[in-house]
Scaffold this active site. Structure first.
Site, PDB file in Angstrom:
ATOM      1  N   SER A 174       0.858  -1.188   0.000  1.00  0.00           N
ATOM      2  CA  SER A 174       0.000   0.000   0.000  1.00  0.00           C
ATOM      3  C   SER A 174       0.888   1.231   0.000  1.00  0.00           C
ATOM      4  CB  SER A 174      -0.894   0.028   1.239  1.00  0.00           C
ATOM      5  OG  SER A 174      -1.550   1.280   1.371  1.00  0.00           O
ATOM      6  N   TYR A 214      -2.095  -0.449  10.494  1.00  0.00           N
ATOM      7  CA  TYR A 214      -2.015  -0.880   9.097  1.00  0.00           C
ATOM      8  C   TYR A 214      -0.697  -0.431   8.470  1.00  0.00           C
ATOM      9  CZ  TYR A 214      -3.403  -1.046   4.113  1.00  0.00           C
ATOM     10  OH  TYR A 214      -3.474  -1.271   2.758  1.00  0.00           O
ATOM     11  N   LYS A 258       2.248  -2.785   6.973  1.00  0.00           N
ATOM     12  CA  LYS A 258       2.559  -2.699   5.545  1.00  0.00           C
ATOM     13  C   LYS A 258       3.985  -2.183   5.310  1.00  0.00           C
ATOM     14  CE  LYS A 258      -1.193  -4.105   3.358  1.00  0.00           C
ATOM     15  NZ  LYS A 258      -1.187  -5.227   2.397  1.00  0.00           N
TER      16      LYS A 258
END
Length: 253
Positions: free
Chosen positions: A138, A151, A155
């Site tokens: 991402s 998150y 990531k």
């Protein structure tokens, strides 16, 4: 011949969203595709729609992550390609993220890919054959929004792992790359917008009005790019984490 003609590929998280798009594109390009996911009903429906085989697996469990690769090897005698597309996007800031939420993000977005890669690369190395891995990461791994703290942490770890593993196995001819995707129109994103941001049916139009290209990213476009990276057509490229977004990260107005 397709870009992946006759190659054996596992798409983790291939039952919906970007993963399902990758599975469709890989089948179209001639691959023998297996998709994995937690929900059997969704997985079987996706397999019928994409032309892939389905294996039930929750990548948050390292044993199931490794077993999904073992199932592919048992079926075909080898694995040639792996795409890690399973992901969790539940919201949390630095101040309100619980240890449980943090652990779920690490389990799905980092630990799961680690152990699917471990099993897949081990098979490639043991056979002395080249292979390819693509991690769907991402653009948020480069900073992201405040409400994506756990998150982003996971990531960013996956981006680092991608480069580390690529360096470690470059002489084994196992290429490992990643794609930092931006805001993408998926059924999962629709659910996230409604659950966490109180979005209504017009949220896509509202988002499009703020984006440089006038629309969100599309699954089929990302899928084609992932398949290209997975295939021999991408040449010697390894250790690359490619920005796939319409915002120029680092640019300032």
């Amino acid at each position: 011949m397709g870009l992946l003609d006759g190659r054996v590929v596992l798409v983790s998280g291939g039952t919906q969203g970007v993963g399902a798009g990758v599975a469709r594109a890989a089948v179209r390009e001639g691959a023998l595709v297996t998709i994995s996911g937690r929900r059997i009903d969704v997985g079987e429906e996706a397999a019928a729609e994409t032309g892939a085989r389905f294996v039930a697996a929750d990548v948050a469990d390292p044993a199931q992550a490794r077993a999904s690769v073992a199932a592919v090897v048992a079926e075909h005698g080898r694995i040639d390609g792996l795409v890690n597309a399973a992901g969790l996007t539940d919201r949390g800031t630095l101040l309100d993220t619980t240890p449980e939420l943090f652990d779920r993000h690490v389990a799905v977005n980092l630990r799961g890919p680690f152990f699917t890669m471990q099993a897949a690369v081990a098979d490639m190395v043991a056979r002395g054959e080249p292979g390819s891995v693509v991690n769907v990461i991402s653009s948020s791994e480069l900073g992201g929004q405040p409400y994506l703290a756990p998150y982003v942490a996971a990531k960013a770890g996956l981006a680092g792992l991608t480069r580390n593993a690529a360096h470690a196995h470059r002489h084994d001819r196992v290429r490992i790359n990643g794609v930092d995707i931006g805001w993408t129109d998926t059924e999962g994103e629709d659910a996230v917008q409604r659950r966490f941001h109180d979005a209504d049916d017009g949220w896509r139009d509202d988002a499009a009005a703020r984006l440089p290209m006038g629309r969100l990213g599309r699954v089929d476009e990302i899928a084609d790019f992932v398949v290209f990276l997975l295939s021999p057509r991408s040449g010697v490229v390894t250790g690359s984490v490619v920005d796939w977004d319409q915002n120029v990260l680092g640019g300032l107005d």
